[in-house]
Design a protein around this motif. Structure first.
Motif, PDB file in Angstrom:
ATOM      1  N   GLU A 170       0.827  -1.216   0.000  1.00  0.00           N
ATOM      2  CA  GLU A 170       0.000   0.000   0.000  1.00  0.00           C
ATOM      3  C   GLU A 170       0.858   1.261   0.000  1.00  0.00           C
ATOM      4  OE1 GLU A 170      -2.970   0.033  -0.809  1.00  0.00           O
ATOM      5  OE2 GLU A 170      -3.292  -2.117  -0.647  1.00  0.00           O
ATOM      6  N   ALA A 171       1.964   1.259   0.766  1.00  0.00           N
ATOM      7  CA  ALA A 171       2.857   2.422   0.783  1.00  0.00           C
ATOM      8  C   ALA A 171       3.438   2.642  -0.612  1.00  0.00           C
ATOM      9  CB  ALA A 171       3.971   2.224   1.809  1.00  0.00           C
ATOM     10  N   SER A 172       3.807   1.535  -1.294  1.00  0.00           N
ATOM     11  CA  SER A 172       4.357   1.664  -2.637  1.00  0.00           C
ATOM     12  C   SER A 172       3.329   2.270  -3.581  1.00  0.00           C
ATOM     13  CB  SER A 172       4.788   0.290  -3.181  1.00  0.00           C
ATOM     14  OG  SER A 172       5.731  -0.295  -2.320  1.00  0.00           O
ATOM     15  N   ARG A 173       2.067   1.871  -3.388  1.00  0.00           N
ATOM     16  CA  ARG A 173       1.008   2.431  -4.235  1.00  0.00           C
ATOM     17  C   ARG A 173       0.891   3.942  -4.032  1.00  0.00           C
ATOM     18  NH1 ARG A 173      -4.000   0.143  -5.978  1.00  0.00           N
ATOM     19  NH2 ARG A 173      -3.952  -1.512  -4.433  1.00  0.00           N
ATOM     20  N   ASN A 174       0.892   4.380  -2.756  1.00  0.00           N
ATOM     21  CA  ASN A 174       0.764   5.806  -2.469  1.00  0.00           C
ATOM     22  C   ASN A 174       1.932   6.601  -3.035  1.00  0.00           C
ATOM     23  OD1 ASN A 174      -1.572   5.306  -1.094  1.00  0.00           O
ATOM     24  ND2 ASN A 174      -0.644   5.378   0.946  1.00  0.00           N
ATOM     25  N   VAL A 175       3.148   6.078  -2.811  1.00  0.00           N
ATOM     26  CA  VAL A 175       4.328   6.798  -3.300  1.00  0.00           C
ATOM     27  C   VAL A 175       4.346   6.784  -4.832  1.00  0.00           C
ATOM     28  CG1 VAL A 175       6.861   6.840  -3.328  1.00  0.00           C
ATOM     29  CG2 VAL A 175       5.639   6.397  -1.188  1.00  0.00           C
ATOM     30  N   ALA A 176       3.930   5.672  -5.436  1.00  0.00           N
ATOM     31  CA  ALA A 176       3.852   5.604  -6.905  1.00  0.00           C
ATOM     32  C   ALA A 176       2.925   6.694  -7.425  1.00  0.00           C
ATOM     33  CB  ALA A 176       3.370   4.232  -7.354  1.00  0.00           C
ATOM     34  N   GLY A 177       1.827   6.936  -6.707  1.00  0.00           N
ATOM     35  CA  GLY A 177       0.896   7.983  -7.100  1.00  0.00           C
ATOM     36  C   GLY A 177       1.541   9.360  -7.067  1.00  0.00           C
ATOM     37  N   SER A 178       2.301   9.643  -6.000  1.00  0.00           N
ATOM     38  CA  SER A 178       2.992  10.942  -5.890  1.00  0.00           C
ATOM     39  C   SER A 178       4.038  11.095  -6.984  1.00  0.00           C
ATOM     40  CB  SER A 178       3.713  11.061  -4.548  1.00  0.00           C
ATOM     41  OG  SER A 178       2.852  10.770  -3.511  1.00  0.00           O
ATOM     42  N   ILE A 179       4.753   9.999  -7.239  1.00  0.00           N
ATOM     43  CA  ILE A 179       5.799  10.055  -8.265  1.00  0.00           C
ATOM     44  C   ILE A 179       5.160  10.344  -9.624  1.00  0.00           C
ATOM     45  CG2 ILE A 179       7.440   8.651  -9.568  1.00  0.00           C
ATOM     46  CD1 ILE A 179       8.049   7.168  -6.919  1.00  0.00           C
ATOM     47  N   ARG A 180       4.074   9.647  -9.890  1.00  0.00           N
ATOM     48  CA  ARG A 180       3.418   9.808 -11.185  1.00  0.00           C
ATOM     49  C   ARG A 180       2.939  11.234 -11.389  1.00  0.00           C
ATOM     50  NH1 ARG A 180      -1.000   5.333 -12.785  1.00  0.00           N
ATOM     51  NH2 ARG A 180      -2.262   6.672 -11.452  1.00  0.00           N
ATOM     52  N   ALA A 204      11.722  10.900   5.131  1.00  0.00           N
ATOM     53  CA  ALA A 204      10.931  10.775   6.350  1.00  0.00           C
ATOM     54  C   ALA A 204       9.455  11.076   6.093  1.00  0.00           C
ATOM     55  CB  ALA A 204      11.477  11.704   7.418  1.00  0.00           C
ATOM     56  N   ASP A 205       9.184  11.978   5.134  1.00  0.00           N
ATOM     57  CA  ASP A 205       7.786  12.336   4.845  1.00  0.00           C
ATOM     58  C   ASP A 205       7.010  11.180   4.217  1.00  0.00           C
ATOM     59  OD1 ASP A 205       8.338  14.778   5.845  1.00  0.00           O
ATOM     60  OD2 ASP A 205       8.500  15.810   3.906  1.00  0.00           O
ATOM     61  N   LEU A 206       7.737  10.194   3.690  1.00  0.00           N
ATOM     62  CA  LEU A 206       7.046   9.071   3.054  1.00  0.00           C
ATOM     63  C   LEU A 206       6.354   8.174   4.080  1.00  0.00           C
ATOM     64  CD1 LEU A 206       9.647   7.939   0.346  1.00  0.00           C
ATOM     65  CD2 LEU A 206       7.834   9.639   0.153  1.00  0.00           C
ATOM     66  N   ASP A 207       6.808   8.250   5.359  1.00  0.00           N
ATOM     67  CA  ASP A 207       6.204   7.414   6.403  1.00  0.00           C
ATOM     68  C   ASP A 207       4.700   7.638   6.508  1.00  0.00           C
ATOM     69  OD1 ASP A 207       8.721   6.592   6.919  1.00  0.00           O
ATOM     70  OD2 ASP A 207       8.916   7.559   8.874  1.00  0.00           O
ATOM     71  N   ASN A 208       4.290   8.906   6.369  1.00  0.00           N
ATOM     72  CA  ASN A 208       2.880   9.233   6.574  1.00  0.00           C
ATOM     73  C   ASN A 208       2.257   9.800   5.307  1.00  0.00           C
ATOM     74  OD1 ASN A 208       3.220   8.729   9.425  1.00  0.00           O
ATOM     75  ND2 ASN A 208       4.386  10.645   9.417  1.00  0.00           N
ATOM     76  N   ILE A 209       2.724   9.334   4.174  1.00  0.00           N
ATOM     77  CA  ILE A 209       2.239   9.933   2.939  1.00  0.00           C
ATOM     78  C   ILE A 209       0.759   9.618   2.751  1.00  0.00           C
ATOM     79  CG2 ILE A 209       2.793   8.013   1.372  1.00  0.00           C
ATOM     80  CD1 ILE A 209       3.963  10.247  -0.505  1.00  0.00           C
ATOM     81  N   GLU A 210       0.010  10.646   2.354  1.00  0.00           N
ATOM     82  CA  GLU A 210      -1.426  10.481   2.135  1.00  0.00           C
ATOM     83  C   GLU A 210      -1.634   9.905   0.742  1.00  0.00           C
ATOM     84  OE1 GLU A 210      -4.184  12.819   3.722  1.00  0.00           O
ATOM     85  OE2 GLU A 210      -2.992  12.620   5.552  1.00  0.00           O
TER      86      GLU A 210
END
Lengths: 496, 104
Positions: free
Chosen positions: A32-42, A119-125
Motif C-alpha cells: 500500500e505504501a508503494s502504491r501511495n508513493v507511486a501515485g505521488s511520483i506519477r 521521512a515524509d514518506l512514512d505518513n504519505i497520504e
C-alpha cells in the motif's frame, strides 16, 4: 504477490539498535505504501526516481513505487560531494529525488528535480489519482534500476538493469515464499550497491524479513545479529574481516546465523578460515557477480567451503579462495585477448552469458557481443573441476618485462606473513621493465618487517619473478565504502 | 494467442492469475480449469457459465511455476485458484523447485 501470499508478515524493519526509528512494514503495508508513493511520483511527471539517503524501509517502498509508476529507480551514493551528486543527478533529469534531510535543500534547488524527503514518506497520504493494480506494467524491456558503477577504473557510468534482468536473476536463483517466518536478513550494504537492490528483490520474493542497517559498524552488526535473531546476511570482505577481528578479540562466537553470503571483492583465505571458526554453524556462500549481471553469477556453496576447509590436499584447500560454480542459468567462459577460449587452469578474461546479464549503459553503450557474451574485464581461471577463480580487474594485471603478474596472487602470498595485516599490489612505471611490481603494506601493531625480509618471503613462498621492486609501508590502505581497493590511489601515493 | 514474457492472464472459472515467464513463438491456447484464460481486463465480460472440468481441478498454487513438456513455456502463479493450468486439454506440470543457498 508477496502481499497476497503472506500479507501480514513483517517484510522490513529498521535495526533495533537505531532507537530513533521504529518503522516496521508488513508485506501488505509495503504494497500500500508503494502504491501511495507511486501515485505521488506519477503526479510529478518525471522520467526517473533518484534516491539519496541511507537505507531504511522506505528504500524498498521507493524501489517498488518506481516500478509501479513505470520509471527507473536510481539509488545514488549519499557520501558523494555536493558537486558530484549534482553532476550524477543532472544525468537523470527530469527526476523525482527522494532525499534525506541533509541533501534536501541542496538538491531541491536544481532545475527539473522534484525532491521528496524520505521521512515524509512514512505518513504519505493517498494522492487523488492512485495507481491501480493493473497499472503495474509487466514489460520486461522497461528500465528497472540504473546504478552508477563504482568507477575504480574510470568515471562512473550508469548501468541499465531492465525488469527482465532482475526477474531472471530472482527466478533463476530463488523460489517464491521459500523462507520461513523466523528468517531475517541483515542488510548492511548501502542502497547504491547491486547487492542491496538484489537482496531487497529476492528477500521480498522469498518472504524473508529484511532488517536495514544504516551504516556498517562491526560492534553494531554483532549486536543487531543477536537482538534481531538474524539468520541471513550479505557482506563485503572488509566487513567480514572487521567482524571476525572483533569476535576473535573478544573470544566470542556467533552461533545463530544460518547463512552469510559475501562478495564484491577478494576474500583473503585467512579471513574466511577464521570466519568459519567464529561462525561455527553458519553456511558461507561466496558470490561473484557484477552490477552489469544483476549481481550473482557464480557461487561457492557452503558444502564446498567445508570440504575445502577440512581438506589436507592443498589444491582442495585453495578452493576456499574460489567463487565456485556458475548458477544453473548462467554460463562462464575464460577467453584470451583474441576472444578464444583457453584451457582449464589457464588464466584469461572472464566472459559471462545468461538472461540476467545486461551489460548495457546509458548513452546507448552495450558491452554484450552478438552471441550474448559480456566481457567482465575481470581476470581469472577455471580449474579442471569447474571452480572459478578471480584474479582481479584485468586493468590491474602488472605487465613486467612481458610477463603478466596477478596482483591478487602476490597479495594472497604476502597476507600469509604473520607481521602483515593488509596488502595491495600494483604496477608502477619502470624504464627497464615497462612496469615494476610495487606493494603497499600495512603491518600489525608493533610488528617489524624490513624490505629485504618481504622480498625473501616472496622468493621462498611464490617465485623470484614475483619479488616486488618497490615496497611502501602505510597505516592503512584506501578502499571504496563497498570494500574495493583503490589501486589508482596507491599508484598516486607511490609516485609522490 | 501469442504469449510474451510479462503477459498477465486470469482464469474465468476460478481465482487463478498467472504471469508468463517464458514463451515460444507459436500461438498457445492457455486454459485454466479446462476453459480458456483471458486478459485481466477481459474477465468482466467473459462468459463465466463454464465450470472447472474434472480433468483440470487439481488447483494452481501461489508462487509455483508451471511448464509444458518441452519446457518452452513457463508460467508463474501470482494468485492461487482451484483450476489447473493447461494448453488446451493438456495439463501443465509443476516445475521442480531448485535449492540454491541465498547469495545476496
Amino acid at each position: 504477490m508477496a502481499a497476497e501470499g503472506f500479507g501480514e508478515r513483517v517484510a522490513i524493519s529498521h535495526s533495533s539498535t537505531d532507537s530513533s526509528k521504529t518503522q516496521n512494514l508488513t508485506y501488505r503495508e509495503l504494497y500500500e505504501a508503494s502504491r501511495n508513493v507511486a501515485g505521488s511520483i506519477r503526479a510529478n511527471e518525471t522520467s526517473t526516481v533518484g534516491f539519496v539517503d541511507v537505507s531504511s524501509p522506505n528504500l524498498a517502498v521507493c524501489l517498488f513505487a518506481s516500478a509501479w509508476a513505470g520509471l527507473p529507480f536510481v539509488p545514488l551514493n549519499y557520501r558523494l560531494t555536493d558537486e558530484e551528486l549534482t553532476e550524477l543527478a543532472s544525468q537523470i533529469l527530469p527526476a523525482t529525488m527522494v532525499t534525506g534531510t541533509d541533501y534536501y535543500e541542496k538538491l531541491n534547488s536544481v532545475n527539473d528535480l522534484k525532491c521528496l524527503k524520505t521521512a515524509d514518506l512514512d505518513n504519505i497520504e493517498a494522492p487523488a489519482n492512485l495507481p491501480e493494480d493493473s497499472d503495474w506494467e509487466m514489460d520486461g524491456e522497461k528500465e528497472a534500476i540504473l546504478l552508477f558503477t563504482s568507477g575504480t577504473t574510470g568515471k562512473p557510468k550508469a548501468a541499465i538493469l531492465r525488469h527482465k534482468h532482475i526477474v531472471s536473476y530472482v527466478l533463476g536463483s530463488q523460489e517464491f515464499m521459500s523462507a520461513t517466518e523466523e528468517q531475517a536478513t541483515l542488510m548492511s550494504v548501502p542502497p547504491y550497491h547491486i547487492a542491496c537492490m538484489a537482496n531487497i528483490s529476492s528477500s521480498i520474493y522469498t518472504g524473508r524479513r529484511i532488517v536495514m542497517m544504516q551504516n556498517f559498524e562491526p560492534v553494531e552488526w554483532i549486536k543487531t545479529a543477536r537482538n534481531e535473531n538474524i539468520t541471513h546476511a550479505m557482506v563485503v570482505p572488509t566487513m567480514l574481516w572487521r567482524m571476525v577481528e572483533e569476535l576473535v578479540a573478544k573470544s566470542e562466537k556467533i552461533e545463530t546465523v544460518q547463512n552469510i553470503a559475501y562478495g564484491g571483492g577478494k576474500m583473503p583465505i585467512d579471513v574466511i578460515e577464521k570466519a568459519l571458526e567464529v561462525f561455527p554453524n553458519t553456511n558461507f556462500v561466496n558470490a561473484y557477480g557484477l552490477t552489469e549481471t544483476s549481481s550473482t553469477v557464480s557461487i561457492l556453496s557452503p558444502e564446498a567451503h567445508r570440504a575445502a576447509h577440512n581438506s589436507s590436499d592443498p589444491k582442495e584447500r585453495l578452493r576456499l579462495t574460489s567463487v565456485g560454480k556458475p548458477l544453473p542459468t548462467m554460463e562462464v567462459s575464460i577467453r584470451d585477448d583474441k576472444g578464444k577460449p583457453v584451457s582449464p587452469n589457464e588464466s584469461g578474461e572472464i566472459w559471462v552469458r545468461g538472461e540476467q546479464v545486461s551489460g548495457e549503459y546509458k548513452g546507448g553503450i552495450s558491452r554484450v557481443n552478438e552471441e550474448g557474451w559480456f566481457q567482465t574485464n575481470d581476470a581469472g581461471w577455471i580449474d579442471e573441476d569447474g571452480y572459478l577463480f578471480i584474479e582481479g580487474r584485468l586493468d590491474d594485471v602488472i605487465v613486467r618485462g612481458g610477463e603478466n603478474i596477478s596482483p591478487g596472487e602476490l597479495e594472497d602470498t604476502l597476507r600469509q606473513h604473520p607481521a602483515i595485516l593488509d596488502v595491495g599490489a600494483f604496477g608502477v612505471e619502470d624504464t627497464e621493465w615497462g612496469e615494476a611490481i610495487a606493494v603497499a603494506l600495512v603491518l600489525h601493531k608493533e610488528a617489524n618487517l624490513t624490505e629485504d625480509e618481504v622480498k625473501e618471503f616472496v622468493r621462498e613462498n611464490l617465485r623470484s619473478s614475483r619479488v616486488p621492486d618497490k615496497i611502501v609501508f602505510y597505516d592503512e590502505l584506501p578502499y571504496t565504502e563497498t570494500g574495493k581497493l583503490l589501486r589508482r590511489e596507491l599508484m598516486f601515493y607511490a609516485d609522490t | 494467442m501469442k504469449l510474451t514474457a510479462g503477459n498477465r492472464l486470469v482464469s474465468t472459472v476460478c481465482s487463478t492469475e498467472i504471469i508468463v515467464v517464458k514463451a515460444g513463438d507459436e500461438d498457445v491456447s492457455l486454459t485454466c480449469g479446462g476453459i480458456a484464460m483471458v486478459l485481466p481486463e477481459e474477465r468482466q465480460g467473459a462468459t463465466t457459465d463454464g465450470t472447472i472440468s474434472d480433468e483440470a481441478k487439481n488447483g494452481t498454487l501461489l508462487g509455483k511455476r508451471y511448464i509444458n513438456v518441452d519446457d518452452t513455456l513457463e508460467l508463474l502463479c501470482t494468485k492461487a485458484g482451484e483450476g489447473s493450468l493447461g494448453i488446451g486439454d493438456t495439463l501443465l506440470e509443476e516445475k521442480e523447485a531448485k535449492v540454491l543457498p541465498a547469495s545476496d
